[in-house]
Design a protein around this motif. Structure first.
Motif, PDB file in Angstrom:
ATOM      1  N   ALA A 389      52.886 -62.668  51.641  1.00 11.93           N
ATOM      2  CA  ALA A 389      52.717 -61.699  52.729  1.00 11.93           C
ATOM      3  C   ALA A 389      53.746 -60.570  52.572  1.00 11.93           C
ATOM      4  O   ALA A 389      53.412 -59.393  52.705  1.00 11.93           O
ATOM      5  CB  ALA A 389      52.866 -62.387  54.070  1.00 11.93           C
ATOM      6  N   ALA A 390      54.977 -60.953  52.237  1.00 12.34           N
ATOM      7  CA  ALA A 390      56.024 -59.931  52.085  1.00 12.34           C
ATOM      8  C   ALA A 390      55.685 -58.994  50.932  1.00 12.34           C
ATOM      9  O   ALA A 390      55.868 -57.775  51.021  1.00 12.34           O
ATOM     10  CB  ALA A 390      57.370 -60.617  51.836  1.00 12.34           C
ATOM     11  N   LEU A 393      52.873 -56.552  52.119  1.00 10.22           N
ATOM     12  CA  LEU A 393      53.390 -55.503  52.991  1.00 10.22           C
ATOM     13  C   LEU A 393      54.254 -54.532  52.193  1.00 10.22           C
ATOM     14  O   LEU A 393      54.165 -53.317  52.357  1.00 10.22           O
ATOM     15  CB  LEU A 393      54.197 -56.100  54.150  1.00 10.22           C
ATOM     16  CG  LEU A 393      53.466 -57.137  55.007  1.00 10.22           C
ATOM     17  CD1 LEU A 393      54.272 -57.479  56.250  1.00 10.22           C
ATOM     18  CD2 LEU A 393      52.079 -56.652  55.422  1.00 10.22           C
ATOM     19  N   GLY A 394      55.064 -55.083  51.281  1.00  9.66           N
ATOM     20  CA  GLY A 394      55.930 -54.243  50.451  1.00  9.66           C
ATOM     21  C   GLY A 394      55.119 -53.294  49.578  1.00  9.66           C
ATOM     22  O   GLY A 394      55.430 -52.108  49.482  1.00  9.66           O
ATOM     23  N   ALA A 395      54.064 -53.817  48.967  1.00 13.52           N
ATOM     24  CA  ALA A 395      53.269 -52.995  48.042  1.00 13.52           C
ATOM     25  C   ALA A 395      52.571 -51.859  48.787  1.00 13.52           C
ATOM     26  O   ALA A 395      52.513 -50.724  48.311  1.00 13.52           O
ATOM     27  CB  ALA A 395      52.234 -53.872  47.327  1.00 13.52           C
ATOM     28  N   VAL A 396      52.048 -52.174  49.964  1.00 18.33           N
ATOM     29  CA  VAL A 396      51.327 -51.148  50.723  1.00 18.33           C
ATOM     30  C   VAL A 396      52.304 -50.100  51.256  1.00 18.33           C
ATOM     31  O   VAL A 396      52.054 -48.894  51.181  1.00 18.33           O
ATOM     32  CB  VAL A 396      50.493 -51.794  51.860  1.00 18.33           C
ATOM     33  CG1 VAL A 396      49.840 -50.737  52.728  1.00 18.33           C
ATOM     34  CG2 VAL A 396      49.443 -52.725  51.276  1.00 18.33           C
ATOM     35  N   THR A 397      53.441 -50.570  51.741  1.00 17.13           N
ATOM     36  CA  THR A 397      54.447 -49.644  52.266  1.00 17.13           C
ATOM     37  C   THR A 397      54.980 -48.756  51.132  1.00 17.13           C
ATOM     38  O   THR A 397      55.134 -47.548  51.307  1.00 17.13           O
ATOM     39  CB  THR A 397      55.605 -50.424  52.934  1.00 17.13           C
ATOM     40  OG1 THR A 397      55.015 -51.377  53.821  1.00 17.13           O
ATOM     41  CG2 THR A 397      56.510 -49.507  53.722  1.00 17.13           C
ATOM     42  N   ALA A 398      55.233 -49.370  49.968  1.00 16.48           N
ATOM     43  CA  ALA A 398      55.744 -48.585  48.836  1.00 16.48           C
ATOM     44  C   ALA A 398      54.732 -47.529  48.409  1.00 16.48           C
ATOM     45  O   ALA A 398      55.104 -46.485  47.863  1.00 16.48           O
ATOM     46  CB  ALA A 398      56.060 -49.510  47.665  1.00 16.48           C
ATOM     47  N   LEU A 413      43.593 -68.614  53.116  1.00 16.46           N
ATOM     48  CA  LEU A 413      42.873 -68.208  51.920  1.00 16.46           C
ATOM     49  C   LEU A 413      42.980 -66.702  51.749  1.00 16.46           C
ATOM     50  O   LEU A 413      42.781 -66.172  50.668  1.00 16.46           O
ATOM     51  CB  LEU A 413      41.399 -68.602  52.108  1.00 16.46           C
ATOM     52  CG  LEU A 413      40.465 -68.450  50.969  1.00 16.46           C
ATOM     53  CD1 LEU A 413      40.856 -69.402  49.867  1.00 16.46           C
ATOM     54  CD2 LEU A 413      39.030 -68.740  51.419  1.00 16.46           C
ATOM     55  N   ASN A 414      43.278 -66.030  52.854  1.00 17.54           N
ATOM     56  CA  ASN A 414      43.355 -64.572  52.748  1.00 17.54           C
ATOM     57  C   ASN A 414      44.333 -63.986  53.756  1.00 17.54           C
ATOM     58  O   ASN A 414      44.667 -64.616  54.752  1.00 17.54           O
ATOM     59  CB  ASN A 414      41.976 -63.940  52.922  1.00 17.54           C
ATOM     60  CG  ASN A 414      41.386 -64.159  54.284  1.00 17.54           C
ATOM     61  OD1 ASN A 414      42.077 -64.565  55.202  1.00 17.54           O
ATOM     62  ND2 ASN A 414      40.110 -63.891  54.417  1.00 17.54           N
ATOM     63  N   ILE A 415      44.789 -62.793  53.433  1.00 17.69           N
ATOM     64  CA  ILE A 415      45.557 -62.019  54.401  1.00 17.69           C
ATOM     65  C   ILE A 415      44.812 -60.702  54.530  1.00 17.69           C
ATOM     66  O   ILE A 415      44.441 -60.091  53.515  1.00 17.69           O
ATOM     67  CB  ILE A 415      47.015 -61.808  53.930  1.00 17.69           C
ATOM     68  CG1 ILE A 415      47.723 -63.168  53.932  1.00 17.69           C
ATOM     69  CG2 ILE A 415      47.727 -60.800  54.830  1.00 17.69           C
ATOM     70  CD1 ILE A 415      49.164 -63.120  53.475  1.00 17.69           C
ATOM     71  N   ILE A 416      44.533 -60.322  55.763  1.00 22.96           N
ATOM     72  CA  ILE A 416      43.761 -59.099  55.978  1.00 22.96           C
ATOM     73  C   ILE A 416      44.665 -58.050  56.598  1.00 22.96           C
ATOM     74  O   ILE A 416      45.398 -58.355  57.551  1.00 22.96           O
ATOM     75  CB  ILE A 416      42.560 -59.410  56.895  1.00 22.96           C
ATOM     76  CG1 ILE A 416      41.712 -60.440  56.185  1.00 22.96           C
ATOM     77  CG2 ILE A 416      41.788 -58.137  57.248  1.00 22.96           C
ATOM     78  CD1 ILE A 416      40.326 -60.572  56.588  1.00 22.96           C
ATOM     79  N   ILE A 417      44.635 -56.867  56.034  1.00 25.09           N
ATOM     80  CA  ILE A 417      45.423 -55.803  56.657  1.00 25.09           C
ATOM     81  C   ILE A 417      44.503 -54.656  57.039  1.00 25.09           C
ATOM     82  O   ILE A 417      43.477 -54.418  56.409  1.00 25.09           O
ATOM     83  CB  ILE A 417      46.571 -55.304  55.750  1.00 25.09           C
ATOM     84  CG1 ILE A 417      46.015 -54.761  54.439  1.00 25.09           C
ATOM     85  CG2 ILE A 417      47.593 -56.385  55.487  1.00 25.09           C
ATOM     86  CD1 ILE A 417      47.041 -53.968  53.672  1.00 25.09           C
ATOM     87  N   TYR A 432      46.701 -53.516  43.907  1.00 27.23           N
ATOM     88  CA  TYR A 432      46.258 -53.869  42.553  1.00 27.23           C
ATOM     89  C   TYR A 432      47.462 -53.908  41.611  1.00 27.23           C
ATOM     90  O   TYR A 432      47.637 -54.829  40.819  1.00 27.23           O
ATOM     91  CB  TYR A 432      45.209 -52.875  42.060  1.00 27.23           C
ATOM     92  CG  TYR A 432      44.694 -53.224  40.680  1.00 27.23           C
ATOM     93  CD1 TYR A 432      43.797 -54.273  40.516  1.00 27.23           C
ATOM     94  CD2 TYR A 432      45.121 -52.532  39.548  1.00 27.23           C
ATOM     95  CE1 TYR A 432      43.330 -54.623  39.249  1.00 27.23           C
ATOM     96  CE2 TYR A 432      44.661 -52.872  38.283  1.00 27.23           C
ATOM     97  CZ  TYR A 432      43.768 -53.923  38.144  1.00 27.23           C
ATOM     98  OH  TYR A 432      43.316 -54.270  36.909  1.00 27.23           O
ATOM     99  N   LYS A 433      48.289 -52.864  41.720  1.00 22.38           N
ATOM    100  CA  LYS A 433      49.463 -52.769  40.850  1.00 22.38           C
ATOM    101  C   LYS A 433      50.374 -53.987  41.039  1.00 22.38           C
ATOM    102  O   LYS A 433      50.906 -54.546  40.086  1.00 22.38           O
ATOM    103  CB  LYS A 433      50.231 -51.488  41.200  1.00 22.38           C
ATOM    104  CG  LYS A 433      50.892 -50.848  39.996  1.00 22.38           C
ATOM    105  CD  LYS A 433      51.302 -49.431  40.292  1.00 22.38           C
ATOM    106  CE  LYS A 433      52.774 -49.399  40.611  1.00 22.38           C
ATOM    107  NZ  LYS A 433      53.240 -48.216  41.291  1.00 22.38           N
ATOM    108  N   GLU A 434      50.500 -54.429  42.259  1.00 25.74           N
ATOM    109  CA  GLU A 434      51.399 -55.549  42.565  1.00 25.74           C
ATOM    110  C   GLU A 434      50.845 -56.897  42.061  1.00 25.74           C
ATOM    111  O   GLU A 434      51.586 -57.738  41.579  1.00 25.74           O
ATOM    112  CB  GLU A 434      51.612 -55.620  44.086  1.00 25.74           C
ATOM    113  CG  GLU A 434      52.461 -56.785  44.567  1.00 25.74           C
ATOM    114  CD  GLU A 434      53.934 -56.656  44.178  1.00 25.74           C
ATOM    115  OE1 GLU A 434      54.406 -55.519  43.984  1.00 25.74           O
ATOM    116  OE2 GLU A 434      54.600 -57.712  44.042  1.00 25.74           O
ATOM    117  N   PHE A 435      49.518 -57.082  42.189  1.00 25.99           N
ATOM    118  CA  PHE A 435      48.998 -58.448  41.996  1.00 25.99           C
ATOM    119  C   PHE A 435      48.105 -58.690  40.798  1.00 25.99           C
ATOM    120  O   PHE A 435      47.824 -59.849  40.500  1.00 25.99           O
ATOM    121  CB  PHE A 435      48.234 -58.891  43.253  1.00 25.99           C
ATOM    122  CG  PHE A 435      49.133 -59.151  44.423  1.00 25.99           C
ATOM    123  CD1 PHE A 435      49.964 -60.265  44.445  1.00 25.99           C
ATOM    124  CD2 PHE A 435      49.158 -58.290  45.515  1.00 25.99           C
ATOM    125  CE1 PHE A 435      50.794 -60.506  45.521  1.00 25.99           C
ATOM    126  CE2 PHE A 435      49.980 -58.531  46.589  1.00 25.99           C
ATOM    127  CZ  PHE A 435      50.812 -59.639  46.596  1.00 25.99           C
TER     128      PHE A 435
END
Ligand code: ADP
Ligand code: ASP
Ligand code: MG
Length: 437
Positions: A389-390, A393-398, A413-417, A432-435
């Motif tokens: 989760a961190a 949130l980090g990837a989207v904020t960055a 099974l999922n995290i929805i933002i 995508y870049k993060e994962f």
């Protein structure tokens, strides 16, 4: 002998050259005994799918306008395929009842279904296989929903005594014989039903990409492929917009435990994506399997102090949406707040009545936020990996995107933002870049 049900999508059947590729694939494995076909799709960017041409014929006929050139364009598509294959196929007598139907007061689903019907007849004639008309074996109830018991009984019986058959996708019929279609892309569902009815060992879904992609190729160029994904992950991703397989195609296969293999007709040497309950031994499972999302949501935020101690408050709130036929997609809650995320298309026509009814619950604050996109980060490996989760949130904020909402399903099974629609693509690229693997 093993039985494989194969389904080919529209672009895999758009021309005689594509039909030949299908023929090669069938010959490569004699277990491929049942073939479910879509209508011919686009031959090139900007081309029109036969299903859309048929809807156009229907619209013209229903408006009392001349449909002859629109129907001629349909005839030309099949004529080109039959000629390219060098087979004799009596297209005129196959099309005559369709023209007659258009003249007599057309039915929309019947017209749409003719794309698959004609393609299956043409394919069966070319292969020399049996043609099984889905209108006789795939049964819908009067309310337009599939009748699984009757369908599996009828289809199972005929498939058990047929060696090799072509089955048109996308449609069936109700008990009175009236044709009913699934929603768009529904030939995938027919394929899954045929796999279950014939107790197949495998359901191969052949399309124009080499499997399920980690994310939408229209947003991230050349995303990596997912070699293995389980049914539950696939259900989440396809529901959230990964459109490679119709979301309802998962259930029949999953219930019968039949693995699905998504393959590329234009690159049959690629292994594609395997979908099953359990990963084969040795599969490397990362924390995130895939990312999908959709635009077009609104959020209704309701604030009321002590809301959590007011018995029945949440039920009354959600009932207000249900009473107007608006399903809710997500419902993250705080101690004194509840947000109801709804599809904008479903919500907006009833917006004023719903807000008026919600005012009767005497909220301290009632606010609508329009234009939200929801992104699902899906992976059964998330449970075992701390800190996902961190990282999300980090990837989207960055990426410079403000997160409007977070919802972690209880299945883990999922995290929805939720992000603003204009930030959707940027957020997906950041994730995508993060994962990606
Ligand atoms: P068919 O006509 O064979 O049923 P579709 O057009 O329905 O094919 O589905 C394949 C298309 O789905 C691909 O060409 C691709 O553009 C799109 N697509 C969207 N999201 C994904 C994803 N996550 N993985 C693979 N394909 C995707
Ligand atoms: N031909 C139908 C459509 O275009 C069904 C399908 O292709 O699966 O939606
Ligand atoms: Mg499709």
């Amino acid at each position: 002998m093993n039985t494989i049900v194969v389904k080919f999508g529209g672009s895999s059947l758009a021309s005689a050259a594509q039909f030949r590729k299908v023929g090669d694939i069938l010959r490569a494995d004699p277990a491929r005994r049942f073939l479910v076909v879509s209508a011919p799709g686009k031959r090139y960017d900007g081309d029109t799918k036969v299903t859309d041409m048929l809807y156009r014929c229907y619209d013209l006929a229903a408006a009392g306008e001349d449909f002859s050139s629109a129907l001629e364009a349909v005839r030309a598509r099949y004529g080109e395929i039959a000629e390219g294959l060098g087979i004799r196929f009596d297209l005129e007598s196959a099309l005559a009842p369709i023209a007659e139907h258009l003249r007599k007061g057309p039915q929309r689903d019947y017209m749409a279904s003719r794309g698959e019907y004609l393609n299956a007849r043409l394919m069966a004639a070319w292969l020399g296989w049996t043609f099984l008309d889905s209108a006789e074996y795939i049964r819908f109830r009067a309310d337009g929903v599939l009748d699984p018991e009757t369908t599996y009984a009828l289809l199972g019986e005929v498939m058990a005594k047929t060696e090799k058959a072509v089955i048109p996708g996308f449609y069936g019929a109700d008990a009175s014989g009236r044709v009913v279609t699934f929603s768009r892309g529904g030939s995938d569902v027919t394929g899954a039903i045929a796999a279950r009815a014939s107790k197949a060992d495998l359901y191969e879904n052949w399309t124009d990409v080499s499997g399920m992609l980690f994310t939408d190729p229209r947003i991230v160029p050349n995303p990596s492929y997912i070699p293995f994904i389980n049914y539950r992950e696939l259900r989440e991703l396809s529901y959230m917009g990964a459109s490679v397989l119709h979301e309802d195609a998962v259930f029949p296969a999953r219930r019968a435990g039949i693995p699905i293999n998504i393959r590329n007709t234009n690159r049959p040497e690629d292994p594609g994506t395997l979908i099953a309950a359990e990963a084969p031994a040795g599969t490397v499972i990362g924390p995130v399997t895939g990312i999908a999302g959709r635009k077009g949501f609104d959020t209704v935020l309701v604030e009321k102090s002590m809301m959590n101690s007011e018995i029945g408050f949440a039920a009354r709130l959600l009932d207000t949406f249900a009473a107007h036929g608006v399903p809710f997609e997500h419902c993250p809650t705080g101690i004194d707040t509840m947000s109801v995320v709804v599809s904008a298309d479903a919500f907006r026509p009833h917006r004023e009545e719903i807000l008026a009814a919600l005012e009767a619950l005497k909220p301290d604050n009632l606010k609508v936020e329009e234009g939200l996109a929801m992104i699902a980060v899906v992976g059964c490996g998330m449970v075992e990996n701390k800190g996902i989760a961190a990282r999300i949130l980090g990837a989207v904020t960055a990426a410079g995107v403000n997160i409007r909402m977070i919802d972690q399903g209880s299945s883990e099974l999922n995290i929805i933002i939720g992000v603003r629609e204009e930030d959707y693509e940027t957020a997906i690229r950041g994730l995508y870049k993060e994962f990606h693997q």
